[in-house]
Design a protein around this motif. Structure first.
Motif, PDB file in Angstrom:
ATOM      1  N   ARG A  17     -61.333 -62.843  43.073  1.00  0.00           N
ATOM      2  CA  ARG A  17     -61.683 -62.614  44.466  1.00  0.00           C
ATOM      3  C   ARG A  17     -63.197 -62.516  44.538  1.00  0.00           C
ATOM      4  O   ARG A  17     -63.810 -61.852  43.698  1.00  0.00           O
ATOM      5  CB  ARG A  17     -61.038 -61.320  44.955  1.00  0.00           C
ATOM      6  CG  ARG A  17     -60.908 -61.254  46.454  1.00  0.00           C
ATOM      7  CD  ARG A  17     -60.199 -60.000  46.853  1.00  0.00           C
ATOM      8  NE  ARG A  17     -61.250 -59.045  47.222  1.00  0.00           N
ATOM      9  CZ  ARG A  17     -61.064 -57.760  47.368  1.00  0.00           C
ATOM     10  NH1 ARG A  17     -59.904 -57.220  47.128  1.00  0.00           N
ATOM     11  NH2 ARG A  17     -62.051 -56.977  47.729  1.00  0.00           N
ATOM     12  N   PHE A  18     -63.781 -63.164  45.498  1.00  0.00           N
ATOM     13  CA  PHE A  18     -65.233 -63.151  45.625  1.00  0.00           C
ATOM     14  C   PHE A  18     -65.613 -62.273  46.804  1.00  0.00           C
ATOM     15  O   PHE A  18     -65.017 -62.365  47.875  1.00  0.00           O
ATOM     16  CB  PHE A  18     -65.756 -64.583  45.814  1.00  0.00           C
ATOM     17  CG  PHE A  18     -65.356 -65.478  44.675  1.00  0.00           C
ATOM     18  CD1 PHE A  18     -66.008 -65.400  43.457  1.00  0.00           C
ATOM     19  CD2 PHE A  18     -64.318 -66.375  44.811  1.00  0.00           C
ATOM     20  CE1 PHE A  18     -65.632 -66.208  42.403  1.00  0.00           C
ATOM     21  CE2 PHE A  18     -63.936 -67.186  43.756  1.00  0.00           C
ATOM     22  CZ  PHE A  18     -64.599 -67.102  42.548  1.00  0.00           C
ATOM     23  N   THR A  46     -73.834 -64.566  51.171  1.00  0.00           N
ATOM     24  CA  THR A  46     -73.002 -65.196  50.146  1.00  0.00           C
ATOM     25  C   THR A  46     -72.127 -64.170  49.452  1.00  0.00           C
ATOM     26  O   THR A  46     -72.474 -62.993  49.354  1.00  0.00           O
ATOM     27  CB  THR A  46     -73.864 -65.894  49.086  1.00  0.00           C
ATOM     28  OG1 THR A  46     -74.727 -64.916  48.506  1.00  0.00           O
ATOM     29  CG2 THR A  46     -74.672 -67.010  49.672  1.00  0.00           C
ATOM     30  N   GLU A  47     -71.028 -64.644  48.969  1.00  0.00           N
ATOM     31  CA  GLU A  47     -70.105 -63.784  48.225  1.00  0.00           C
ATOM     32  C   GLU A  47     -70.283 -64.100  46.747  1.00  0.00           C
ATOM     33  O   GLU A  47     -69.572 -64.919  46.172  1.00  0.00           O
ATOM     34  CB  GLU A  47     -68.674 -64.030  48.703  1.00  0.00           C
ATOM     35  CG  GLU A  47     -68.500 -63.630  50.144  1.00  0.00           C
ATOM     36  CD  GLU A  47     -67.094 -63.804  50.652  1.00  0.00           C
ATOM     37  OE1 GLU A  47     -66.342 -64.612  50.068  1.00  0.00           O
ATOM     38  OE2 GLU A  47     -66.743 -63.131  51.624  1.00  0.00           O
ATOM     39  N   SER A  48     -71.252 -63.430  46.122  1.00  0.00           N
ATOM     40  CA  SER A  48     -71.598 -63.751  44.739  1.00  0.00           C
ATOM     41  C   SER A  48     -70.924 -62.815  43.727  1.00  0.00           C
ATOM     42  O   SER A  48     -70.842 -63.144  42.549  1.00  0.00           O
ATOM     43  CB  SER A  48     -73.115 -63.707  44.545  1.00  0.00           C
ATOM     44  OG  SER A  48     -73.610 -62.437  44.891  1.00  0.00           O
ATOM     45  N   ALA A  49     -70.447 -61.661  44.161  1.00  0.00           N
ATOM     46  CA  ALA A  49     -69.764 -60.753  43.237  1.00  0.00           C
ATOM     47  C   ALA A  49     -68.338 -61.240  42.998  1.00  0.00           C
ATOM     48  O   ALA A  49     -67.722 -61.867  43.867  1.00  0.00           O
ATOM     49  CB  ALA A  49     -69.743 -59.336  43.790  1.00  0.00           C
ATOM     50  N   PHE A  65     -75.323 -60.557  38.274  1.00  0.00           N
ATOM     51  CA  PHE A  65     -76.205 -61.701  38.533  1.00  0.00           C
ATOM     52  C   PHE A  65     -76.167 -62.091  40.007  1.00  0.00           C
ATOM     53  O   PHE A  65     -75.256 -61.704  40.731  1.00  0.00           O
ATOM     54  CB  PHE A  65     -75.774 -62.904  37.669  1.00  0.00           C
ATOM     55  CG  PHE A  65     -75.764 -62.596  36.200  1.00  0.00           C
ATOM     56  CD1 PHE A  65     -76.934 -62.469  35.483  1.00  0.00           C
ATOM     57  CD2 PHE A  65     -74.555 -62.407  35.536  1.00  0.00           C
ATOM     58  CE1 PHE A  65     -76.914 -62.179  34.138  1.00  0.00           C
ATOM     59  CE2 PHE A  65     -74.520 -62.120  34.190  1.00  0.00           C
ATOM     60  CZ  PHE A  65     -75.711 -61.999  33.481  1.00  0.00           C
ATOM     61  N   ARG A  66     -77.127 -62.899  40.419  1.00  0.00           N
ATOM     62  CA  ARG A  66     -77.186 -63.348  41.813  1.00  0.00           C
ATOM     63  C   ARG A  66     -76.286 -64.552  42.062  1.00  0.00           C
ATOM     64  O   ARG A  66     -75.929 -64.815  43.203  1.00  0.00           O
ATOM     65  CB  ARG A  66     -78.618 -63.711  42.194  1.00  0.00           C
ATOM     66  CG  ARG A  66     -79.515 -62.515  42.282  1.00  0.00           C
ATOM     67  CD  ARG A  66     -80.851 -62.914  42.836  1.00  0.00           C
ATOM     68  NE  ARG A  66     -81.791 -61.797  42.790  1.00  0.00           N
ATOM     69  CZ  ARG A  66     -82.975 -61.823  43.332  1.00  0.00           C
ATOM     70  NH1 ARG A  66     -83.398 -62.901  43.953  1.00  0.00           N
ATOM     71  NH2 ARG A  66     -83.763 -60.774  43.252  1.00  0.00           N
ATOM     72  N   GLU A  67     -75.932 -65.282  40.998  1.00  0.00           N
ATOM     73  CA  GLU A  67     -75.115 -66.476  41.180  1.00  0.00           C
ATOM     74  C   GLU A  67     -73.643 -66.165  40.929  1.00  0.00           C
ATOM     75  O   GLU A  67     -73.305 -65.473  39.986  1.00  0.00           O
ATOM     76  CB  GLU A  67     -75.547 -67.595  40.212  1.00  0.00           C
ATOM     77  CG  GLU A  67     -76.961 -68.089  40.428  1.00  0.00           C
ATOM     78  CD  GLU A  67     -77.956 -67.358  39.564  1.00  0.00           C
ATOM     79  OE1 GLU A  67     -77.535 -66.861  38.504  1.00  0.00           O
ATOM     80  OE2 GLU A  67     -79.122 -67.253  39.940  1.00  0.00           O
ATOM     81  N   GLN A  68     -72.807 -66.740  41.769  1.00  0.00           N
ATOM     82  CA  GLN A  68     -71.370 -66.519  41.645  1.00  0.00           C
ATOM     83  C   GLN A  68     -70.831 -67.034  40.313  1.00  0.00           C
ATOM     84  O   GLN A  68     -70.002 -66.381  39.673  1.00  0.00           O
ATOM     85  CB  GLN A  68     -70.657 -67.213  42.800  1.00  0.00           C
ATOM     86  CG  GLN A  68     -69.184 -66.921  42.873  1.00  0.00           C
ATOM     87  CD  GLN A  68     -68.522 -67.711  43.980  1.00  0.00           C
ATOM     88  OE1 GLN A  68     -68.254 -68.897  43.801  1.00  0.00           O
ATOM     89  NE2 GLN A  68     -68.267 -67.066  45.099  1.00  0.00           N
TER      90      GLN A  68
END
Length: 140
Positions: A18-19, A33-36, A78-81
């Motif tokens: 799940r993001f 953005t949904e990066s987590a 991190f910042r990227e998914q």
């Protein structure tokens, strides 16, 4: 397919991702953005896990394990998914790898005679020190 060891792999169908929006640095981008990543793995009903590994995972006192036996890992480092996704999968693999090896049984041992004598000598020395303090304090 998540490779745990040479003999154990977890199919992607058993992993639920799940993001969600992550907190932390990133400016406006982090709000959009949904990066987590929240990775869920149902340990209790996974057909891929051998029974001893499942039992060891379920018996661990881990706050990430729900009462239903679902392991929940949140990755927001991190910042990227994509990097958070890889991080969550690697952390899951590390947890399962830790449960692969059975813990060694503790062999009961007895203290040696010398260690008992050292312990008692230390206790006597400490007692004399405390006793000496009380005499000095009373004014005698």
């Amino acid at each position: 397919m998540l490779q745990i060891s040479r003999t154990l792999t977890l199919p992607d169908t058993e992993l639920t991702e799940r993001f969600l929006r992550a907190d932390g640095p990133g400016g406006q981008h982090v709000n959009r953005t949904e990066s987590a990543v929240e990775l869920r793995f149902d340990v209790a009903s996974s057909p891929s896990l051998p029974e001893p590994v499942r039992a060891r995972l379920l018996s661990r006192r881990d706050r990430r394990m729900t009462d239903e036996g679902v392991l929940v890992i949140q990755a927001r480092r991190f910042r990227e998914q994509a990097r958070n996704r890889d991080d969550a999968r690697e952390r899951l693999a590390d947890i399962v790898r830790g449960a692969l090896a059975a813990p060694k049984k503790r062999l009961a041992t007895r203290p040696t005679r010398a260690s008992k004598e050292r312990r008692l000598a230390g206790k006597q020395q400490r007692g004399k020190l405390k006793q000496g303090r009380s005499r000095d304090w009373s004014g005698e």
